[in-house]
Design an enzyme around this catalytic site. Structure first.
Site, PDB file in Angstrom:
ATOM      1  CG  HIS A  17      -0.437   0.368   2.505  1.00  0.00           C
ATOM      2  ND1 HIS A  17      -1.215   0.682   3.592  1.00  0.00           N
ATOM      3  CD2 HIS A  17       0.838   0.437   2.947  1.00  0.00           C
ATOM      4  CE1 HIS A  17      -0.451   0.939   4.633  1.00  0.00           C
ATOM      5  NE2 HIS A  17       0.787   0.797   4.278  1.00  0.00           N
ATOM      6  CB  CYS A  36       2.643   4.204   5.689  1.00  0.00           C
ATOM      7  SG  CYS A  36       2.814   2.667   6.632  1.00  0.00           S
ATOM      8  CG  HIS A  42       5.399   0.323   2.560  1.00  0.00           C
ATOM      9  ND1 HIS A  42       4.827   1.515   2.210  1.00  0.00           N
ATOM     10  CD2 HIS A  42       4.746  -0.104   3.668  1.00  0.00           C
ATOM     11  CE1 HIS A  42       3.877   1.807   3.093  1.00  0.00           C
ATOM     12  NE2 HIS A  42       3.794   0.835   3.985  1.00  0.00           N
ATOM     13  CG  HIS A  44       2.252  -3.103   6.395  1.00  0.00           C
ATOM     14  ND1 HIS A  44       3.013  -2.659   7.453  1.00  0.00           N
ATOM     15  CD2 HIS A  44       1.962  -2.005   5.666  1.00  0.00           C
ATOM     16  CE1 HIS A  44       3.171  -1.352   7.371  1.00  0.00           C
ATOM     17  NE2 HIS A  44       2.540  -0.918   6.284  1.00  0.00           N
ATOM     18  CG  ASP A  82      -2.267 -13.438   0.300  1.00  0.00           C
ATOM     19  OD1 ASP A  82      -1.394 -12.792   0.919  1.00  0.00           O
ATOM     20  OD2 ASP A  82      -2.138 -14.634  -0.002  1.00  0.00           O
ATOM     21  CG  HIS A  83       1.088 -12.505  -2.409  1.00  0.00           C
ATOM     22  ND1 HIS A  83       0.661 -13.169  -1.282  1.00  0.00           N
ATOM     23  CD2 HIS A  83       2.428 -12.705  -2.480  1.00  0.00           C
ATOM     24  CE1 HIS A  83       1.695 -13.753  -0.713  1.00  0.00           C
ATOM     25  NE2 HIS A  83       2.779 -13.480  -1.416  1.00  0.00           N
ATOM     26  CD  GLU A 127      -0.182  -0.806   9.438  1.00  0.00           C
ATOM     27  OE1 GLU A 127      -0.794  -0.356   8.471  1.00  0.00           O
ATOM     28  OE2 GLU A 127       0.280  -0.091  10.355  1.00  0.00           O
TER      29      GLU A 127
HETATM   30 NI    NI Z   1       2.429   0.933   5.548  1.00  0.00          NI
END
Ligand code: NI
Length: 138
Positions: A17, A36, A42, A44, A82-83, A127
């Site tokens: 995200h 972020c 990047h 998580h 996911d992914h 997170e």
């Molecule tokens: Ni982030």
């Protein structure tokens, strides 16, 4: 009446995200959202907990069959995150800043009317190991 029980399905997913507002510069976004907001994305590793509550059915001994809950969560949420890139790929995050706060509300809205027995009680999203976010529909 056998009693009210809370059951939890846990799933994990990895997603990319970026937190940003398009009208702001990279520098202003960095100030507002911290790392972020890095322009090149990047990821998580998230842990999701979906908690359903209800009376225990005296015929089955279940609140809701956890196998069914697993399938509902995977089909409606995990397959979409996911992914994936939460800004670009996930239909229920379109037009939202993908903070964990906004993600838990969106996941609640995806799942609430799909729970077949009992009712949705809470969505929790971790997170990181130390930060988690919870939504109970209000
Ligand atoms: Ni982030």
């Amino acid at each position: 009446m056998a009693g009210v029980v809370y059951i939890t399905r846990r799933e994990t997913f990895a997603a990319a995200h970026r937190l940003f507002r398009p009208e702001l510069s990279d520098e202003e976004n960095l100030k507002l959202f911290g790392k972020c907001s890095h322009p090149n994305w990047h990821g998580h590793n998230y842990t999701l907990e979906v908690i359903v509550t209800g009376e225990v059915d005296t015929d089955t001994g279940f609140v809701m069959d956890l196998k069914d809950l697993k399938e509902i969560v995977r089909k409606n949420v995990i397959s979409k995150v996911d992914h994936k890139n939460l800004n670009l790929d996930t239909d229920f995050m379109k037009g939202k800043i993908p903070t964990s706060e906004n993600i838990v509300i969106a996941i609640w809205n995806e799942l609430e009317d799909k729970i077949t027995k009992g009712k949705l009680f809470s969505i929790k999203l971790y997170e990181t190991e130390n930060n988690y976010f919870e939504y109970k529909g209000e």
